[in-house]
Write a protein that holds these residues in place. Structure first.
Motif, PDB file in Angstrom:
ATOM      1  N   PHE A  17     -13.543  -9.341 -41.197  1.00 49.06           N
ATOM      2  CA  PHE A  17     -12.471 -10.112 -40.548  1.00 49.06           C
ATOM      3  C   PHE A  17     -11.309 -10.194 -41.535  1.00 49.06           C
ATOM      4  CE2 PHE A  17     -16.144 -12.273 -38.399  1.00 49.06           C
ATOM      5  CZ  PHE A  17     -15.784 -11.988 -37.089  1.00 49.06           C
ATOM      6  N   ASP A  18     -10.153  -9.690 -41.178  1.00 46.71           N
ATOM      7  CA  ASP A  18      -8.944  -9.794 -42.014  1.00 46.71           C
ATOM      8  C   ASP A  18      -9.229  -9.400 -43.466  1.00 46.71           C
ATOM      9  OD1 ASP A  18      -7.943 -11.021 -39.672  1.00 46.71           O
ATOM     10  OD2 ASP A  18      -8.623 -12.990 -40.370  1.00 46.71           O
ATOM     11  N   HIS A  20     -11.900  -9.487 -45.027  1.00 47.53           N
ATOM     12  CA  HIS A  20     -13.009 -10.238 -45.627  1.00 47.53           C
ATOM     13  C   HIS A  20     -14.309  -9.732 -44.985  1.00 47.53           C
ATOM     14  CE1 HIS A  20     -15.366 -13.506 -47.126  1.00 47.53           C
ATOM     15  NE2 HIS A  20     -15.483 -14.116 -45.962  1.00 47.53           N
ATOM     16  N   VAL A  22     -17.872  -9.835 -43.854  1.00 42.26           N
ATOM     17  CA  VAL A  22     -18.772 -10.933 -43.509  1.00 42.26           C
ATOM     18  C   VAL A  22     -20.217 -10.435 -43.353  1.00 42.26           C
ATOM     19  CG1 VAL A  22     -19.260 -12.607 -41.697  1.00 42.26           C
ATOM     20  CG2 VAL A  22     -16.923 -12.285 -42.483  1.00 42.26           C
ATOM     21  N   PRO A  41     -27.072 -20.367 -45.318  1.00 43.43           N
ATOM     22  CA  PRO A  41     -26.016 -21.377 -45.400  1.00 43.43           C
ATOM     23  C   PRO A  41     -24.934 -21.171 -44.348  1.00 43.43           C
ATOM     24  CG  PRO A  41     -26.394 -20.344 -47.541  1.00 43.43           C
ATOM     25  CD  PRO A  41     -27.179 -19.564 -46.548  1.00 43.43           C
ATOM     26  N   SER A  42     -24.183 -22.213 -44.083  1.00 45.37           N
ATOM     27  CA  SER A  42     -23.053 -22.134 -43.182  1.00 45.37           C
ATOM     28  C   SER A  42     -22.068 -21.083 -43.711  1.00 45.37           C
ATOM     29  CB  SER A  42     -22.387 -23.509 -43.112  1.00 45.37           C
ATOM     30  OG  SER A  42     -21.425 -23.508 -42.110  1.00 45.37           O
ATOM     31  N   GLY A  43     -21.636 -20.202 -42.828  1.00 40.70           N
ATOM     32  CA  GLY A  43     -20.685 -19.158 -43.236  1.00 40.70           C
ATOM     33  C   GLY A  43     -21.337 -17.903 -43.782  1.00 40.70           C
ATOM     34  N   SER A  44     -22.681 -17.857 -43.790  1.00 40.06           N
ATOM     35  CA  SER A  44     -23.369 -16.688 -44.363  1.00 40.06           C
ATOM     36  C   SER A  44     -23.363 -15.492 -43.412  1.00 40.06           C
ATOM     37  CB  SER A  44     -24.798 -17.058 -44.760  1.00 40.06           C
ATOM     38  OG  SER A  44     -25.521 -17.577 -43.658  1.00 40.06           O
ATOM     39  N   GLY A  45     -22.960 -15.709 -42.152  1.00 35.00           N
ATOM     40  CA  GLY A  45     -22.840 -14.582 -41.228  1.00 35.00           C
ATOM     41  C   GLY A  45     -23.889 -14.536 -40.132  1.00 35.00           C
ATOM     42  N   LYS A  46     -24.609 -15.635 -39.914  1.00 31.79           N
ATOM     43  CA  LYS A  46     -25.702 -15.656 -38.930  1.00 31.79           C
ATOM     44  C   LYS A  46     -25.185 -15.391 -37.514  1.00 31.79           C
ATOM     45  CE  LYS A  46     -26.803 -19.922 -40.037  1.00 31.79           C
ATOM     46  NZ  LYS A  46     -25.722 -20.141 -41.039  1.00 31.79           N
ATOM     47  N   SER A  47     -24.167 -16.157 -37.097  1.00 30.34           N
ATOM     48  CA  SER A  47     -23.622 -15.971 -35.755  1.00 30.34           C
ATOM     49  C   SER A  47     -22.993 -14.584 -35.626  1.00 30.34           C
ATOM     50  CB  SER A  47     -22.571 -17.032 -35.436  1.00 30.34           C
ATOM     51  OG  SER A  47     -23.171 -18.311 -35.420  1.00 30.34           O
ATOM     52  N   THR A  48     -22.283 -14.176 -36.659  1.00 39.75           N
ATOM     53  CA  THR A  48     -21.647 -12.853 -36.645  1.00 39.75           C
ATOM     54  C   THR A  48     -22.704 -11.762 -36.476  1.00 39.75           C
ATOM     55  OG1 THR A  48     -19.940 -13.748 -38.105  1.00 39.75           O
ATOM     56  CG2 THR A  48     -20.039 -11.358 -37.904  1.00 39.75           C
ATOM     57  N   GLU A 170     -28.319 -21.428 -32.483  1.00 44.07           N
ATOM     58  CA  GLU A 170     -28.573 -22.857 -32.646  1.00 44.07           C
ATOM     59  C   GLU A 170     -28.829 -23.553 -31.298  1.00 44.07           C
ATOM     60  OE1 GLU A 170     -26.503 -24.894 -35.742  1.00 44.07           O
ATOM     61  OE2 GLU A 170     -25.451 -23.079 -36.351  1.00 44.07           O
ATOM     62  N   HIS A 202     -30.589 -23.831 -38.307  1.00 48.17           N
ATOM     63  CA  HIS A 202     -30.530 -24.464 -39.629  1.00 48.17           C
ATOM     64  C   HIS A 202     -31.794 -25.282 -39.874  1.00 48.17           C
ATOM     65  CE1 HIS A 202     -26.440 -23.731 -41.069  1.00 48.17           C
ATOM     66  NE2 HIS A 202     -26.060 -23.765 -39.805  1.00 48.17           N
TER      67      HIS A 202
HETATM   68  N1  LIG Z   1     -13.497 -14.576 -35.300  1.00 46.05           N
HETATM   69  C1  LIG Z   1     -13.419 -14.715 -36.614  1.00 46.05           C
HETATM   70  N2  LIG Z   1     -12.274 -14.474 -37.281  1.00 46.05           N
HETATM   71  C2  LIG Z   1     -12.193 -14.602 -38.625  1.00 46.05           C
HETATM   72  N3  LIG Z   1     -13.229 -14.959 -39.408  1.00 46.05           N
HETATM   73  C3  LIG Z   1     -14.388 -15.212 -38.797  1.00 46.05           C
HETATM   74  C4  LIG Z   1     -14.560 -15.108 -37.384  1.00 46.05           C
HETATM   75  N4  LIG Z   1     -15.843 -15.419 -37.075  1.00 46.05           N
HETATM   76  C5  LIG Z   1     -16.440 -15.714 -38.244  1.00 46.05           C
HETATM   77  N5  LIG Z   1     -15.579 -15.593 -39.275  1.00 46.05           N
HETATM   78  C6  LIG Z   1     -15.912 -15.812 -40.699  1.00 46.05           C
HETATM   79  O1  LIG Z   1     -17.088 -15.099 -41.005  1.00 46.05           O
HETATM   80  C7  LIG Z   1     -17.935 -15.842 -41.868  1.00 46.05           C
HETATM   81  C8  LIG Z   1     -19.322 -15.991 -41.231  1.00 46.05           C
HETATM   82  O2  LIG Z   1     -19.189 -16.789 -40.072  1.00 46.05           O
HETATM   83  P1  LIG Z   1     -20.415 -17.090 -39.114  1.00 46.05           P
HETATM   84  O3  LIG Z   1     -19.870 -17.865 -37.986  1.00 46.05           O
HETATM   85  O4  LIG Z   1     -21.126 -15.844 -38.818  1.00 46.05           O
HETATM   86  O5  LIG Z   1     -21.320 -17.994 -40.071  1.00 46.05           O
HETATM   87  P2  LIG Z   1     -22.666 -18.770 -39.740  1.00 46.05           P
HETATM   88  O6  LIG Z   1     -23.671 -18.321 -40.752  1.00 46.05           O
HETATM   89  O7  LIG Z   1     -23.003 -18.611 -38.316  1.00 46.05           O
HETATM   90  O8  LIG Z   1     -22.248 -20.264 -40.086  1.00 46.05           O
HETATM   91  P3  LIG Z   1     -22.690 -21.666 -39.369  1.00 46.05           P
HETATM   92  O9  LIG Z   1     -24.052 -21.964 -39.897  1.00 46.05           O
HETATM   93  O10 LIG Z   1     -21.674 -22.636 -39.859  1.00 46.05           O
HETATM   94  O11 LIG Z   1     -22.650 -21.464 -37.887  1.00 46.05           O
HETATM   95  C9  LIG Z   1     -17.226 -17.140 -42.128  1.00 46.05           C
HETATM   96  O12 LIG Z   1     -16.543 -17.026 -43.346  1.00 46.05           O
HETATM   97  C10 LIG Z   1     -16.261 -17.260 -40.980  1.00 46.05           C
HETATM   98  O13 LIG Z   1     -15.128 -17.986 -41.347  1.00 46.05           O
END
Ligand SMILES: Nc1ncnc2c1ncn2[C@@H]1O[C@H](COP(=O)(O)OP(=O)(O)OP(=O)(O)O)[C@@H](O)[C@H]1O
Ligand SMILES: [Mg+2]
Length: 251
Positions: A17-18, A20, A22, A41-48, A170, A202
């Motif tokens: 993303f931009d 960065h 992930v 952890p939050s932001g580790s990329g699980k949803s992605t 989740e 989580h």
């Molecule tokens: N659409 C998007 N545009 C830009 N950055 C994104 C986008 N979606 C996710 N990110 C970035 O990608 C990284 C991983 O995000 P993701 O949502 O996958 O984390 P996560 O592990 O699911 O966190 P959480 O436990 O908080 O849900 C984060 O740094 C987030 O800011």
């Protein structure tokens, strides 16, 4: 090597993303009938990871095969059809259409897929709603159901097209522990019947009910734990062992 039973096979899965990165080139094979939780952890990329492995989002690099079929080889229309007919999605908050009753919300994905006559779809939806204990809400509006009930409706909707795999982000995140345990009982039963499930959580109590736990840090799978199938017993012990493992992963 891909095994004959792999439902999903990801190689070098990368998402940026931009500028960065992930997801940092993940390799992951999901076998038919697996019940996997994804932690980290939050932001580790699980949803992605969930969105990219299911074709809901477009990966930056790498490949994902679903039942041996390369997702990149499909048109947007074919991909949408594949998702609609073979994948179910459950999120923390259930997005339902407010102008439809709950039964019609459950039926909608099946109606869009056009796989069976409306009568049959209604029956299938009612059977799912009976099974998840929300049949009496069929004619009600979205505003007339509790959070736990809405999550059950969301599960029914995700199941209406009899998916091969369920992706859950989740699903119990907004529920109290009793409602969460009930949702996990339903998912556990579905898995026992053969539905493959990949679930982001989580909550180690939730993950203790799955058979495999992936641990992500900074877009990499740093832990992959096979903990055997949960048979409804020894939950406290499984939770304890998983918590110890998570501590070792750097939680
Ligand atoms: N659409 C998007 N545009 C830009 N950055 C994104 C986008 N979606 C996710 N990110 C970035 O990608 C990284 C991983 O995000 P993701 O949502 O996958 O984390 P996560 O592990 O699911 O966190 P959480 O436990 O908080 O849900 C984060 O740094 C987030 O800011
Ligand atoms: Mg997330």
């Amino acid at each position: 090597m891909t095994t004959a039973t792999a439902v999903l096979d990801a190689h070098g899965l990368t998402k940026t993303f931009d500028g960065h990165t992930v997801l940092q080139g993940l390799d992951l094979e999901v076998g038919g009938g697996e019940f996997i939780s994804v932690m980290g952890p939050s932001g580790s990329g699980k949803s992605t990871l969930l969105y990219n492995i299911s074709g809901m989002d477009t990966m930056t690099a790498g490949s994902v095969a679903f039942a041996g079929q390369d997702l990149a080889s499909l048109s947007q229309k074919q991909l949408a059809r594949l998702r609609l007919t073979t994948m179910g999605f459950i999120f923390q908050h259930v997005y339902l259409l407010k102008n439809l009753c709950l039964l019609d919300n459950v039926v909608l994905p099946a109606y869009l897929a056009g796989l069976a006559p409306r009568e049959q779809l209604n029956e299938r939806a009612m059977a799912l709603m009976r099974r998840t204990g929300v049949a009496e809400l069929a004619d009600r509006d979205v505003s007339e159901a509790s959070g736990g009930q809405l999550q059950r409706i969301g599960i029914c909707r995700a199941l209406i097209n009899q998916p091969t795999i369920l992706f859950c982000d989740e699903p119990t995140g907004a529920l109290d522990s009793a409602a969460a345990a009930e949702i996990m009982d339903i998912l556990g039963e579905l898995n026992t019947e053969g539905t493959t499930i990949m679930l982001v959580t989580h909550d180690a109590k939730v993950a203790a009910r799955t058979s495999r736990v992936l641990y992500l840090i900074d877009g990499r799978i740093v832990g992959d734990r096979h903990q055997g199938r949960y048979d409804g017993t020894r939950h406290d012990q499984r939770h304890l062992e998983l918590t110890e493992w998570l501590l070792e992963q750097g939680l």
